[in-house]
Design a protein around this motif. Sequence first.
Motif, PDB file in Angstrom:
ATOM      1  N   VAL A 115       0.843  -1.208   0.000  1.00 27.07           N
ATOM      2  CA  VAL A 115       0.000   0.000   0.000  1.00 27.07           C
ATOM      3  C   VAL A 115       0.878   1.259   0.000  1.00 27.07           C
ATOM      4  CG1 VAL A 115      -1.843   1.241   1.220  1.00 27.07           C
ATOM      5  CG2 VAL A 115      -1.739  -1.255   1.330  1.00 27.07           C
ATOM      6  N   PHE A 116       1.965   1.220   0.791  1.00 27.16           N
ATOM      7  CA  PHE A 116       2.841   2.387   0.931  1.00 27.16           C
ATOM      8  C   PHE A 116       4.251   1.997   0.470  1.00 27.16           C
ATOM      9  CE2 PHE A 116      -0.403   2.736   4.268  1.00 27.16           C
ATOM     10  CZ  PHE A 116      -0.961   3.957   3.939  1.00 27.16           C
ATOM     11  N   ALA A 117       4.612   2.426  -0.734  1.00 21.76           N
ATOM     12  CA  ALA A 117       5.960   2.117  -1.235  1.00 21.76           C
ATOM     13  C   ALA A 117       6.990   2.727  -0.284  1.00 21.76           C
ATOM     14  CB  ALA A 117       6.123   2.689  -2.627  1.00 21.76           C
ATOM     15  N   GLU A 118       8.105   2.052  -0.088  1.00 24.45           N
ATOM     16  CA  GLU A 118       9.153   2.505   0.853  1.00 24.45           C
ATOM     17  C   GLU A 118       8.506   2.968   2.163  1.00 24.45           C
ATOM     18  OE1 GLU A 118      12.621   4.782  -0.834  1.00 24.45           O
ATOM     19  OE2 GLU A 118      11.065   5.241  -2.319  1.00 24.45           O
ATOM     20  N   PRO A 119       7.873   2.069   2.891  1.00 22.74           N
ATOM     21  CA  PRO A 119       7.054   2.487   4.038  1.00 22.74           C
ATOM     22  C   PRO A 119       7.815   3.198   5.147  1.00 22.74           C
ATOM     23  CG  PRO A 119       7.283   0.087   3.941  1.00 22.74           C
ATOM     24  CD  PRO A 119       7.854   0.617   2.673  1.00 22.74           C
ATOM     25  N   ASP A 120       9.126   2.937   5.266  1.00 21.22           N
ATOM     26  CA  ASP A 120       9.855   3.579   6.372  1.00 21.22           C
ATOM     27  C   ASP A 120      10.290   5.006   6.031  1.00 21.22           C
ATOM     28  OD1 ASP A 120       9.531   1.343   7.875  1.00 21.22           O
ATOM     29  OD2 ASP A 120      11.432   0.446   7.254  1.00 21.22           O
ATOM     30  N   ARG A 121      10.040   5.412   4.796  1.00 23.36           N
ATOM     31  CA  ARG A 121      10.460   6.757   4.395  1.00 23.36           C
ATOM     32  C   ARG A 121       9.362   7.778   4.706  1.00 23.36           C
ATOM     33  NH1 ARG A 121      11.150   8.289  -1.759  1.00 23.36           N
ATOM     34  NH2 ARG A 121      11.639  10.486  -1.518  1.00 23.36           N
ATOM     35  N   PHE A 122       9.776   8.946   5.230  1.00 21.51           N
ATOM     36  CA  PHE A 122       8.823  10.048   5.441  1.00 21.51           C
ATOM     37  C   PHE A 122       8.711  10.792   4.115  1.00 21.51           C
ATOM     38  CE2 PHE A 122       7.578  14.331   6.779  1.00 21.51           C
ATOM     39  CZ  PHE A 122       6.448  14.013   7.511  1.00 21.51           C
ATOM     40  N   HIS A 123       7.593  10.598   3.448  1.00 19.83           N
ATOM     41  CA  HIS A 123       7.488  11.071   2.065  1.00 19.83           C
ATOM     42  C   HIS A 123       6.075  11.617   1.839  1.00 19.83           C
ATOM     43  CE1 HIS A 123       8.344  11.187  -2.145  1.00 19.83           C
ATOM     44  NE2 HIS A 123       7.422  10.288  -2.451  1.00 19.83           N
ATOM     45  N   PRO A 124       5.821  12.879   2.254  1.00 16.61           N
ATOM     46  CA  PRO A 124       4.449  13.419   2.182  1.00 16.61           C
ATOM     47  C   PRO A 124       3.864  13.383   0.776  1.00 16.61           C
ATOM     48  CG  PRO A 124       5.907  14.910   3.369  1.00 16.61           C
ATOM     49  CD  PRO A 124       6.771  13.831   2.811  1.00 16.61           C
ATOM     50  N   GLU A 125       4.733  13.394  -0.242  1.00 18.78           N
ATOM     51  CA  GLU A 125       4.234  13.396  -1.624  1.00 18.78           C
ATOM     52  C   GLU A 125       3.295  12.225  -1.887  1.00 18.78           C
ATOM     53  OE1 GLU A 125       7.212  14.184  -0.718  1.00 18.78           O
ATOM     54  OE2 GLU A 125       7.658  16.105  -1.687  1.00 18.78           O
ATOM     55  N   ARG A 126       3.470  11.125  -1.125  1.00 27.28           N
ATOM     56  CA  ARG A 126       2.630   9.939  -1.383  1.00 27.28           C
ATOM     57  C   ARG A 126       1.142  10.266  -1.185  1.00 27.28           C
ATOM     58  NH1 ARG A 126       4.879   5.593   0.978  1.00 27.28           N
ATOM     59  NH2 ARG A 126       6.533   6.534   2.196  1.00 27.28           N
ATOM     60  N   TRP A 127       0.853  11.272  -0.333  1.00 25.30           N
ATOM     61  CA  TRP A 127      -0.539  11.623  -0.073  1.00 25.30           C
ATOM     62  C   TRP A 127      -1.112  12.545  -1.136  1.00 25.30           C
ATOM     63  CZ3 TRP A 127      -2.596   8.545   3.293  1.00 25.30           C
ATOM     64  CH2 TRP A 127      -1.793   7.979   4.290  1.00 25.30           C
ATOM     65  N   LEU A 128      -0.256  13.035  -2.036  1.00 22.16           N
ATOM     66  CA  LEU A 128      -0.730  13.986  -3.037  1.00 22.16           C
ATOM     67  C   LEU A 128      -1.048  13.302  -4.364  1.00 22.16           C
ATOM     68  CD1 LEU A 128       1.819  16.841  -2.248  1.00 22.16           C
ATOM     69  CD2 LEU A 128      -0.604  16.738  -1.619  1.00 22.16           C
ATOM     70  N   SER A 129      -0.651  12.037  -4.491  1.00 18.94           N
ATOM     71  CA  SER A 129      -0.875  11.370  -5.768  1.00 18.94           C
ATOM     72  C   SER A 129      -2.368  11.016  -5.892  1.00 18.94           C
ATOM     73  CB  SER A 129       0.008  10.126  -5.874  1.00 18.94           C
ATOM     74  OG  SER A 129      -0.730   8.982  -5.599  1.00 18.94           O
ATOM     75  N   PRO A 130      -2.885  10.967  -7.151  1.00 23.33           N
ATOM     76  CA  PRO A 130      -4.326  10.701  -7.334  1.00 23.33           C
ATOM     77  C   PRO A 130      -4.746   9.354  -6.748  1.00 23.33           C
ATOM     78  CG  PRO A 130      -3.228  11.234  -9.428  1.00 23.33           C
ATOM     79  CD  PRO A 130      -2.163  11.183  -8.392  1.00 23.33           C
ATOM     80  N   ASP A 131      -3.832   8.352  -6.708  1.00 25.03           N
ATOM     81  CA  ASP A 131      -4.224   7.053  -6.137  1.00 25.03           C
ATOM     82  C   ASP A 131      -3.726   6.908  -4.688  1.00 25.03           C
ATOM     83  OD1 ASP A 131      -2.107   7.213  -8.082  1.00 25.03           O
ATOM     84  OD2 ASP A 131      -1.497   5.204  -7.431  1.00 25.03           O
ATOM     85  N   ALA A 132      -3.620   8.028  -3.973  1.00 25.99           N
ATOM     86  CA  ALA A 132      -3.213   7.965  -2.554  1.00 25.99           C
ATOM     87  C   ALA A 132      -4.240   7.177  -1.759  1.00 25.99           C
ATOM     88  CB  ALA A 132      -3.100   9.376  -1.998  1.00 25.99           C
ATOM     89  N   PRO A 133      -3.781   6.399  -0.740  1.00 27.57           N
ATOM     90  CA  PRO A 133      -4.739   5.677   0.100  1.00 27.57           C
ATOM     91  C   PRO A 133      -5.690   6.648   0.796  1.00 27.57           C
ATOM     92  CG  PRO A 133      -2.465   5.059   0.598  1.00 27.57           C
ATOM     93  CD  PRO A 133      -2.399   6.227  -0.329  1.00 27.57           C
ATOM     94  N   ALA A 134      -6.886   6.137   1.100  1.00 29.79           N
ATOM     95  CA  ALA A 134      -7.899   6.999   1.743  1.00 29.79           C
ATOM     96  C   ALA A 134      -7.419   7.446   3.118  1.00 29.79           C
ATOM     97  CB  ALA A 134      -9.210   6.236   1.874  1.00 29.79           C
ATOM     98  N   PHE A 135      -7.812   8.609   3.514  1.00 27.21           N
ATOM     99  CA  PHE A 135      -7.515   9.157   4.836  1.00 27.21           C
ATOM    100  C   PHE A 135      -8.810   9.782   5.337  1.00 27.21           C
ATOM    101  CE2 PHE A 135      -5.275  11.504   8.050  1.00 27.21           C
ATOM    102  CZ  PHE A 135      -4.117  10.767   8.238  1.00 27.21           C
ATOM    103  N   PRO A 136      -9.307   9.685   6.513  1.00 20.07           N
ATOM    104  CA  PRO A 136      -8.672   9.146   7.707  1.00 20.07           C
ATOM    105  C   PRO A 136      -8.386   7.638   7.638  1.00 20.07           C
ATOM    106  CG  PRO A 136     -10.968   9.699   8.128  1.00 20.07           C
ATOM    107  CD  PRO A 136     -10.651  10.162   6.749  1.00 20.07           C
ATOM    108  N   ASN A 137      -7.500   7.239   8.511  1.00 18.99           N
ATOM    109  CA  ASN A 137      -7.003   5.874   8.502  1.00 18.99           C
ATOM    110  C   ASN A 137      -7.070   5.289   9.911  1.00 18.99           C
ATOM    111  OD1 ASN A 137      -4.843   6.804  10.002  1.00 18.99           O
ATOM    112  ND2 ASN A 137      -3.813   7.525   8.185  1.00 18.99           N
ATOM    113  N   PRO A 138      -6.567   4.056  10.093  1.00 18.56           N
ATOM    114  CA  PRO A 138      -6.770   3.412  11.403  1.00 18.56           C
ATOM    115  C   PRO A 138      -5.961   3.990  12.559  1.00 18.56           C
ATOM    116  CG  PRO A 138      -5.742   1.916   9.802  1.00 18.56           C
ATOM    117  CD  PRO A 138      -5.938   3.194   9.112  1.00 18.56           C
ATOM    118  N   VAL A 139      -5.238   5.096  12.351  1.00 19.65           N
ATOM    119  CA  VAL A 139      -4.439   5.606  13.473  1.00 19.65           C
ATOM    120  C   VAL A 139      -5.320   6.056  14.644  1.00 19.65           C
ATOM    121  CG1 VAL A 139      -2.449   6.322  12.098  1.00 19.65           C
ATOM    122  CG2 VAL A 139      -4.249   7.955  12.568  1.00 19.65           C
TER     123      VAL A 139
END
Length: 305
Positions: free
Chosen positions: A203-227
């Motif tokens: 779901v999250f490529a390179e999950p250990d990386r802090f990479h806010p850009e992942r949330w800006l892509s059109p296929d970003a996972p839905a948010f809010p999330n299970p946190v």
Amino acid sequence: MQHFRQKSMAGQVISSIAYGIDMLPENDPYVADAENLLRSAVTGTTREMPSWFPGARYKRYAREWYPIVVGAVKTTYDKVKSKLDDIWVARAIPASMYLGGTDTTVSALQTFTLAMILYPEVQRKAQAEIDRVVGSSRLPDFSDQDALPYVQAVLKGVSRWHLVTPLGAPRKVIVSDVYEGYYIPAGSIIIPNVWGMMHDPAVFAEPDRFHPERWLSPDAPAFPNPVFGFGARQCPGRVLARASVWSNIVGIFKLAAFDITPTEDGPPEEAYTSGAISYVKPFRCNILPRSTVAASLVRATESDG
Ligand code: HEM
């Protein structure tokens, strides 16, 4: 931790909403009570997981924690009891707000600070967006949120990169069930691996990386999330939590006004405590005003009270 809890407004906001108490800037006695309670709860949950495991040690810990829990709930309640009916629920509601809302928010702010040091390019991009949209003559406020998509992505990144509550809250299965071929008998305790969900490389490529850009892509996972948990018992403070983290991160204390940089010892290690609530291990950094204008804007908010 004291610094984050008191200066960052996380504790101030909750204690003011829940109790109408203005905290002292340093060595506040209510913060001391709450710290004792959280230390016992967090350490205890870790040491004694699974908590239903039979054994004398758990009972001993429970005996030790009980007066701490009662003390934290009662002391703060006594301060405002003239305004409330004398019932346990009235005591417990503000206490659960304070205890549920302070250290969680503090942990998120610590993670944000660490991310800004370890990923300086993200900090510069977020500051550039704030400068472009808000300018330098004022600090951002809530009305700027929609106009700051990169900063919003930084917030989402903070809650995914390092989970405040990596394992969420346990649930007891009421009716026996089968899930993906596993039989789960009634009475089982299920612990959601929220960390695993938010670090799934599928779901999250390179999950250990802090990479806010992942949330800006059109296929970003839905948010809010299970946190913030699941179902009817999902965190009731989530809207306040997001607002509180936003105002700390963007406005008065952080990005808009300050540069967050490593000390001469270099960047801190990415190391966290384990437990029900997880914190970044203590580290040193520099937080300096970006300009004299920024410094005076922050001073003005302080004198506004
Ligand atoms: C970044 C901040 C926060 C995070 C990550 C967070 C996370 C969580 C999680 C994961 C749960 C368990 C939900 C479940 O059982 O599925 C929870 C419960 C809870 N939270 Fe938060 N929380 C935050 C802020 C707050 C704030 C600001 C408040 C109150 C003002 C608050 C009050 C509570 C309370 C009272 C519960 C227990 C709810 C229940 O058991 O019914 N939390 N939180």
